[in-house]
Design a protein around this motif. Sequence first.
Motif, PDB file in Angstrom:
ATOM      1  N   UNK A 522       0.820  -1.232   0.000  1.00  0.00           N
ATOM      2  CA  UNK A 522       0.000   0.000   0.000  1.00  0.00           C
ATOM      3  C   UNK A 522       0.848   1.273   0.000  1.00  0.00           C
ATOM      4  N   UNK A 523       1.924   1.275   0.802  1.00  0.00           N
ATOM      5  CA  UNK A 523       2.753   2.473   0.865  1.00  0.00           C
ATOM      6  C   UNK A 523       3.404   2.746  -0.485  1.00  0.00           C
ATOM      7  N   UNK A 524       3.900   1.698  -1.158  1.00  0.00           N
ATOM      8  CA  UNK A 524       4.540   1.862  -2.465  1.00  0.00           C
ATOM      9  C   UNK A 524       3.523   2.340  -3.507  1.00  0.00           C
ATOM     10  N   UNK A 525       2.314   1.783  -3.459  1.00  0.00           N
ATOM     11  CA  UNK A 525       1.259   2.206  -4.401  1.00  0.00           C
ATOM     12  C   UNK A 525       0.980   3.698  -4.235  1.00  0.00           C
ATOM     13  N   UNK A 526       0.907   4.151  -2.985  1.00  0.00           N
ATOM     14  CA  UNK A 526       0.649   5.570  -2.721  1.00  0.00           C
ATOM     15  C   UNK A 526       1.783   6.428  -3.277  1.00  0.00           C
ATOM     16  N   UNK A 527       3.039   6.008  -3.076  1.00  0.00           N
ATOM     17  CA  UNK A 527       4.174   6.779  -3.564  1.00  0.00           C
ATOM     18  C   UNK A 527       4.169   6.878  -5.094  1.00  0.00           C
ATOM     19  N   UNK A 528       3.860   5.733  -5.741  1.00  0.00           N
ATOM     20  CA  UNK A 528       3.843   5.737  -7.210  1.00  0.00           C
ATOM     21  C   UNK A 528       2.774   6.685  -7.733  1.00  0.00           C
ATOM     22  N   UNK A 529       1.587   6.638  -7.109  1.00  0.00           N
ATOM     23  CA  UNK A 529       0.496   7.515  -7.566  1.00  0.00           C
ATOM     24  C   UNK A 529       0.840   8.990  -7.347  1.00  0.00           C
ATOM     25  N   UNK A 530       1.517   9.289  -6.249  1.00  0.00           N
ATOM     26  CA  UNK A 530       1.926  10.687  -6.018  1.00  0.00           C
ATOM     27  C   UNK A 530       2.881  11.136  -7.120  1.00  0.00           C
ATOM     28  N   UNK A 531       3.840  10.256  -7.482  1.00  0.00           N
ATOM     29  CA  UNK A 531       4.788  10.593  -8.550  1.00  0.00           C
ATOM     30  C   UNK A 531       4.056  10.771  -9.876  1.00  0.00           C
ATOM     31  N   UNK A 532       3.116   9.867 -10.175  1.00  0.00           N
ATOM     32  CA  UNK A 532       2.398   9.946 -11.457  1.00  0.00           C
ATOM     33  C   UNK A 532       1.562  11.216 -11.536  1.00  0.00           C
ATOM     34  N   UNK A 533       0.883  11.542 -10.449  1.00  0.00           N
ATOM     35  CA  UNK A 533       0.068  12.762 -10.464  1.00  0.00           C
ATOM     36  C   UNK A 533       0.937  14.005 -10.510  1.00  0.00           C
ATOM     37  N   UNK A 542      -6.635   4.787 -12.290  1.00  0.00           N
ATOM     38  CA  UNK A 542      -7.372   3.576 -11.908  1.00  0.00           C
ATOM     39  C   UNK A 542      -7.767   2.752 -13.132  1.00  0.00           C
ATOM     40  N   UNK A 543      -7.577   3.328 -14.335  1.00  0.00           N
ATOM     41  CA  UNK A 543      -7.900   2.598 -15.569  1.00  0.00           C
ATOM     42  C   UNK A 543      -6.664   1.956 -16.200  1.00  0.00           C
ATOM     43  N   UNK A 544      -5.505   2.000 -15.526  1.00  0.00           N
ATOM     44  CA  UNK A 544      -4.271   1.475 -16.118  1.00  0.00           C
ATOM     45  C   UNK A 544      -4.403  -0.005 -16.456  1.00  0.00           C
ATOM     46  N   UNK A 545      -4.998  -0.774 -15.573  1.00  0.00           N
ATOM     47  CA  UNK A 545      -5.130  -2.223 -15.795  1.00  0.00           C
ATOM     48  C   UNK A 545      -6.598  -2.605 -15.882  1.00  0.00           C
ATOM     49  N   UNK A 546      -6.930  -3.379 -16.923  1.00  0.00           N
ATOM     50  CA  UNK A 546      -8.319  -3.835 -17.045  1.00  0.00           C
ATOM     51  C   UNK A 546      -8.623  -4.995 -16.087  1.00  0.00           C
ATOM     52  N   UNK A 547      -7.587  -5.455 -15.339  1.00  0.00           N
ATOM     53  CA  UNK A 547      -7.816  -6.517 -14.346  1.00  0.00           C
ATOM     54  C   UNK A 547      -8.280  -5.951 -13.010  1.00  0.00           C
ATOM     55  N   UNK A 548      -8.231  -4.642 -12.854  1.00  0.00           N
ATOM     56  CA  UNK A 548      -8.677  -4.029 -11.611  1.00  0.00           C
ATOM     57  C   UNK A 548     -10.190  -3.889 -11.665  1.00  0.00           C
ATOM     58  N   UNK A 549     -10.854  -4.765 -10.933  1.00  0.00           N
ATOM     59  CA  UNK A 549     -12.324  -4.788 -10.963  1.00  0.00           C
ATOM     60  C   UNK A 549     -12.868  -4.511  -9.571  1.00  0.00           C
ATOM     61  N   UNK A 550     -13.790  -3.571  -9.515  1.00  0.00           N
ATOM     62  CA  UNK A 550     -14.476  -3.221  -8.270  1.00  0.00           C
ATOM     63  C   UNK A 550     -15.969  -3.377  -8.534  1.00  0.00           C
ATOM     64  N   UNK A 551     -16.736  -4.019  -7.613  1.00  0.00           N
ATOM     65  CA  UNK A 551     -18.178  -4.178  -7.831  1.00  0.00           C
ATOM     66  C   UNK A 551     -18.855  -2.842  -8.135  1.00  0.00           C
ATOM     67  N   UNK A 552     -19.820  -2.905  -8.998  1.00  0.00           N
ATOM     68  CA  UNK A 552     -20.472  -1.669  -9.459  1.00  0.00           C
ATOM     69  C   UNK A 552     -21.118  -0.904  -8.310  1.00  0.00           C
ATOM     70  N   UNK A 568      -8.088   7.597  -7.298  1.00  0.00           N
ATOM     71  CA  UNK A 568      -7.246   6.520  -7.852  1.00  0.00           C
ATOM     72  C   UNK A 568      -6.752   5.583  -6.759  1.00  0.00           C
ATOM     73  N   UNK A 569      -6.322   6.154  -5.634  1.00  0.00           N
ATOM     74  CA  UNK A 569      -5.743   5.351  -4.568  1.00  0.00           C
ATOM     75  C   UNK A 569      -6.779   4.418  -3.950  1.00  0.00           C
ATOM     76  N   UNK A 570      -7.985   4.950  -3.654  1.00  0.00           N
ATOM     77  CA  UNK A 570      -9.032   4.121  -3.049  1.00  0.00           C
ATOM     78  C   UNK A 570      -9.434   3.000  -4.010  1.00  0.00           C
ATOM     79  N   UNK A 571      -9.640   3.349  -5.282  1.00  0.00           N
ATOM     80  CA  UNK A 571     -10.072   2.357  -6.265  1.00  0.00           C
ATOM     81  C   UNK A 571      -9.031   1.241  -6.388  1.00  0.00           C
TER      82      UNK A 571
END
Length: 995
Positions: A522-533, A542-552, A568-571
């Motif tokens: 989780x910490x690494x994911x947050x750091x990457x998203x901060x860098x990307x933004x 949150x659309x980078x991977x089509x394997x990321x599925x969250x119930x509607x 993006x982070x929550x999703x």
Amino acid sequence: MSAEAADREAATSSRPCTPPQTCWFEFLLEESLLEKHLRKPCPDPAPVQLIVQFLEQASKPSVNEQNQVQPPPDNKRNRILKLLALKVAAHLKWDLDILEKSLSVPVLNMLLNELLCISKVPPGTKHVDMDLATLPPTTAMAILLYNRWAIRTIVQSSFPVKQAKPGPPQLSVMNQMQQEKELTENILKVLKEQAADSILVLEAALKLNKDLYVHTMRTLDLLAMEPGMVNGETESSTAGLKIKTEEMQCQVCYDLGAAYFQQGSTNSAVYENAREKFFRTKELIAEIGSLSLHCTIDEKRLAGYCQACDVLVPSSDSTSQQLTPYSQVHICLRSGNYQEVIQIFIEDNLTFSLPVQFRQSVLRELFQKAQQGNEALDEICFKVCACNTVRDIMEGRTISVHFNQLFLRPNKEKIDFLLEVCSRSINLEKASDSLKGNMAAFLKNVCLGLEDLQYVFMISSHELFITLLKDEERKLLVDQMRKRSPRVNLCIKPVTSFYDIPASASVNIGQLEHQLILSVDPWRIRQILIELHGMTSERQFWTVSNKWEVPSVYSTVILGIKDSLTRDLVYILMAKGLHCSTVKDFSHAKQLFAACLELVTEFSPKLRQVMLNEMLLLDIHTHEAGTGQSGERPPSDLISRVRGYLEMRLPDIPLRQVIAEECVAFMLNWRENEYLTLQVPALLLQSNPYVKLGQLLAATCKELPGPKESRRTAKDLWEVVVQICSVSSQHKRGNDGRVSLIKQRESTLGIMYRSELLSFIKKLREPLVLSIILSLFVKLHNVREDIVNDITAEHISIWPSSIPNLQSVDFEAVAITVKELVRYALSINPNNHSWLIIQADIYFATNQYSAALHYYLQAGAVCSDFFNKAVPPDVYTDQVIKRMIKCCSLLNCHTQVAILCQFLREIDYKTAFKSLQEQNSHDAMDSYYDYIWDVTILEYLTYLHHKRGETDKRQIAIKAIGQTELNASNPEEVLQLAAQRRKKKFLQAMAKLYF
């Protein structure tokens, strides 16, 4: 010194020191030059050769005047020869390691027996009957030496011995070897018979608290003198070589441990004794020091014994040391837990505690199993090989051939795992420069060996690669990649190499997105998203991977978050957490959900409750996949949280139906029937179909022992399931004007769809609940009008026997459901005889008679210890026996039909006689006659074979009738016992035929 003495000394010194080989022992004997010979730096002959020659000469048989062979005479010469042999052994300080290595068993046996004799041990007296504490020190030590040698010889004889390569055959040599072999075997036989006594003697020695003494050359000379010439020194004095108590106990503990360990192969409980003795040996070595003159223990071998004992008998003491890595690997291999072996190897890459040879032996064992046809181990072999390869490169060794072979066809999973091993095998903060250099060189070589640029990108964009390689090294690697000669199709425009692309912002974004896809931290994911933004604000990551599925039901709320980084982070945290839970990676799922919960708590009570619900579902899955499988009840806190979820009344909270489904199944599986029956709010029963279904099942379980009239809930449950299995009908007018009836499956008449009901039932594991729902569907299947063969089931009598509107039920779907439910139930408990009978009835109803027999026999086998006990009559009812008879009849096994007719409460002679008249039988016919106990059937067989002129078969039948235990005059108990024995043998023979 007198003149005569000086002359004698001069004459002695003038003689040659090395006598002729033919008479050297005579020379030493006559001149008393033994001590002088032994003091030489390299005496020739060697001391052990002297022992052999002395004892051989002393044991030579004599020939009398009548040319008869006599035992060796007990004369002065032979006594002196034996004494000289003992003195040579005393010169070697009675070191059994040296003596055993150089002397054969017969020679050493003779030597130690002479030691016992000269130490005044009474002949014919058992050593175990002697009190070592009251014996003179040298006598006690002689007894200990003999018994130590005895058990050491027994242990040594159990080891495989490499046969010596035979030379040219010589008859005399072969005869001598054969005699020595026979003599050795006889001595071993005696030693093994006395092994228990020898162990008791050595155990008693461990209780001594005094120092012992062993004979030296001087004390042996004193013993050989006349009693009046000893100058006051006796065998009970302190003359001799002093052996401290700790040194003696150390040797004895080691030898006893080896003896107990050898016995452990036939009696595993003895390993505990071996473990105790070996660890006591280690303690004593620590006390006396490893440089002791009189205590020589092979410490490497001792360490091996201790490790083996740790594996075979793990310490039960909670304060004792943890299991060693050896023990953990051994236990995991034995239980098939190969993933844990991989984790141990990865952790060992940091500690280097396991020897490389041991790790390689584990890999060889897995390779052998994989080559025997276990394809599932191929992936495990690669992972273990990868762990070993990383260990090798970290220690500066070359990459193994095995790794190169397994890495010929790389894929994403292999590279992901390899990078994970590399990352976890090095502590970048503490690692030395050489270690980092080895790892960097390995990663560069892997890159150079890959042709697919996608895989190269996976390694080069990895955090470890970027950390280990400096800018200059990466530039050098780019140059090396350019110099490679790739295979290029000249008909196609060459694709620009990734390494030729300038390091633009888009490349950096691509690298970060790739890391974002791979990471579960989780910490690494947050750091990457901060860098990307920070690089761009135009992308929705949150659309980078089509394997990321969250119930509607969740995504609507999440995508409504205004801050793009938070959205993006929550999703992504939720999507990755749900994926990890799906693949049963519960630890990472918990980390991801916990991070997401902490994040949404700050701004969204709605999403906070969503995350609490998901974490509840995760905890249920974790328990069910872990301790719940062994029957351990869930903690009370988890049960309270499940109840809290079912009673939750928060408005506008998005809910997933699967959580309610899992919660109800959880309560049923852990028999929380009281809560589901009495404490569930009425509003919840109306709003949640799974709670309603769970309440009906729980109430039916509670009412089951009561009278039939009180089972009102069973009727309600029946109506609910019938409604679920009903179909809605509608009329349609055709082109010809006729009105036809159309059935619409999966209608909404019930509280849920049939597929949803089936999915829910497959989450249940409680046997009683499964039996009830299974019997309900079986009863629903049986009420069909055109049914020919009913299916039997436990508790089937609690359900109504008719349905007002048969046409509304989709019986085809019911039949499919019954089959699926039985298959699922047997996967939960394959030894439930009631479910096995249902499966057999299904096969019988569908004309699969061989399969039906298989399950009928299996049902009987599981409840009778494979027919060694009588099958309960409620399992093999008359209906079951009649169906088995019909199966055998339709399979043309007519003799089996006749035998099974005897199993009925009233023997069916008509069917038995009719089947025996059939001549086209596919079974073993007359070989089954020994299984018939009814004399009437045997008499009919005799008549039938006589009528057909089948003399041999008639004799077999007559022989079967003539068995005394079938005599009608026998007591009823004898006749029943004869019948039971034949039933057992027949059913076991049938089982072997159909299993």
